[in-house]
Design an enzyme around this catalytic site. Structure first.
Site, PDB file in Angstrom:
ATOM      1  N   GLU A  67       0.976  -0.870  -0.288  1.00 46.87           N
ATOM      2  CA  GLU A  67      -0.161   0.565   0.074  1.00 46.87           C
ATOM      3  C   GLU A  67       0.990   1.222   0.041  1.00 46.87           C
ATOM      4  O   GLU A  67       0.303   2.582  -0.115  1.00 46.87           O
ATOM      5  CB  GLU A  67      -0.972   0.052   1.238  1.00 46.87           C
ATOM      6  CG  GLU A  67      -2.070  -1.273   1.145  1.00 46.87           C
ATOM      7  CD  GLU A  67      -2.585  -0.887   2.808  1.00 46.87           C
ATOM      8  OE1 GLU A  67      -3.872  -0.165   3.077  1.00 46.87           O
ATOM      9  OE2 GLU A  67      -2.423  -1.586   3.610  1.00 46.87           O
TER      10      GLU A  67
ATOM     11  N   SER B 183       6.842   4.361   2.680  1.00 43.57           N
ATOM     12  CA  SER B 183       7.878   4.700   1.806  1.00 43.57           C
ATOM     13  C   SER B 183       9.651   3.886   2.262  1.00 43.57           C
ATOM     14  O   SER B 183       9.545   4.211   3.327  1.00 43.57           O
ATOM     15  CB  SER B 183       7.651   6.161   2.279  1.00 43.57           C
ATOM     16  OG  SER B 183       9.516   6.547   1.071  1.00 43.57           O
TER      17      SER B 183
ATOM     18  N   ALA C 214       1.695   2.457   8.305  1.00 42.95           N
ATOM     19  CA  ALA C 214       1.207   3.061   7.560  1.00 42.95           C
ATOM     20  C   ALA C 214       2.351   4.797   7.967  1.00 42.95           C
ATOM     21  O   ALA C 214       2.812   5.042   8.648  1.00 42.95           O
ATOM     22  CB  ALA C 214      -0.169   3.655   7.472  1.00 42.95           C
TER      23      ALA C 214
END
Length: 298
Positions: free
Chosen positions: A178, A198, A221
């Site tokens: 994701e 990232s 996240a």
């Protein structure tokens, strides 16, 4: 290892520059057709390419075969030489009428004015989207525009709509993506790259350190990662862990995060009171692991 394949090539009609080459897995002469070819903006032919994976690519045709091999999962990221690949590929406008040089989009519009076709330019880039050339087995991709040709997606991988996978990067087993998997980064089986997360690659700034994520890891996240992880690690949501980040190690000492690179069984988090980044022994079962039913992509 030497590989020889037959490909179908598109070239610019005026300059002869290579726009793309498609290498069908069957290794047969299979021609494509598109509106840009019909109106004469581009030309097509067949080409035979033979390469040694350890040698640097010598042409755009050679480069395209290497990208196909990665997306076919015939070779893993960082196991095939891609030195100089950017300089071999032309910047192309990837359109609904076919690929053309970025400078020729307006000319193409004029050439197809008599056709019942609304021209759509999906991107202007040296790398096309993977799914126009290779469909990997056992994979789901929410937004095909976010996966470049040359991405390596192993069976059981799900790339959600906001996920991104660059060329010469990807997954080695079933994973949830994701966030962003940058060039050269590999992610092991059972790992989850959380929404907005990232991972640093090797393209920008001349970085040479190749980062890998092992098995059964959770990158939370909006987290960021500049070191490698072994297996069974967790990085707290929102924590950006660069190589130079000062971390309180499990033994109480203060080290740079790079000193913990590649280790297994660690939980990285920021102390909400002191602000100190801490690494403690993790229990990866606390995040539950991947949903096996969700990643059965038959």
């Amino acid at each position: 290892m030497t590989i020889k394949r037959i490909g179908h090539r598109y070239t610019d009609s005026n300059t002869g520059k290579v726009l793309d080459v498609w290498f069908p897995r069957s290794n047969k002469e299979i021609a494509r057709n598109c509106l840009a070819l019909k109106v004469g903006a581009i030309k097509s032919d067949f080409v035979v390419v033979e390469l040694e994976i350890n040698d640097a690519p010598k042409s755009a045709e050679d480069a395209y075969l290497r990208l196909h091999l990665l997306s076919e999962c015939a070779v893993q990221p960082n196991k095939i030489n891609l030195d100089g690949v950017f300089g071999l590929l032309n910047n192309v406008a990837w359109t609904s009428a076919g690929p053309v040089l970025a400078t020729d989009v307006e000319s193409l519009r004029e050439l197809i004015a008599g056709e019942e076709h609304h021209l759509n330019v999906t991107s202007i880039d040296k790398f096309p989207r993977m799914t126009d050339y290779v469909i990997p087995e056992g994979v789901r991709i929410g937004n095909a525009d976010r996966v470049r040709l040359g991405a390596h997606l192993a069976s059981g991988t799900t790339v959600m709509h906001e996920g991104f996978v660059n060329f010469n990067a990807g997954t080695l087993g079933g994973s949830m993506v994701e966030g962003r998997i940058s060039a050269s980064v590999v992610v092991g089986d059972g790992s989850d790259i959380g929404g907005g997360a990232s991972i640093m690659g090797t393209l920008s700034g001349g970085g040479k350190q190749v980062i890998s994520i092992g098995e059964r890891n959770l990158l939370g996240a909006n987290a960021g990662l500049g070191i490698s992880l072994g297996n069974d690690c967790i990085v707290e949501a929102g924590l950006y862990l660069t190589a130079g980040t000062k971390v309180k190690a499990p033994d109480g000492g203060i080290v740079a995060a790079r000193d913990l690179s590649g280790q297994s069984g660690l939980l990285f988090r920021r102390n909400s009171i002191s602000g100190q980044v801490e690494a403690s022994v993790s229990n990866s079962s606390t995040w539950g692991g991947l949903n096996t039913a969700l990643h059965s992509n038959d």
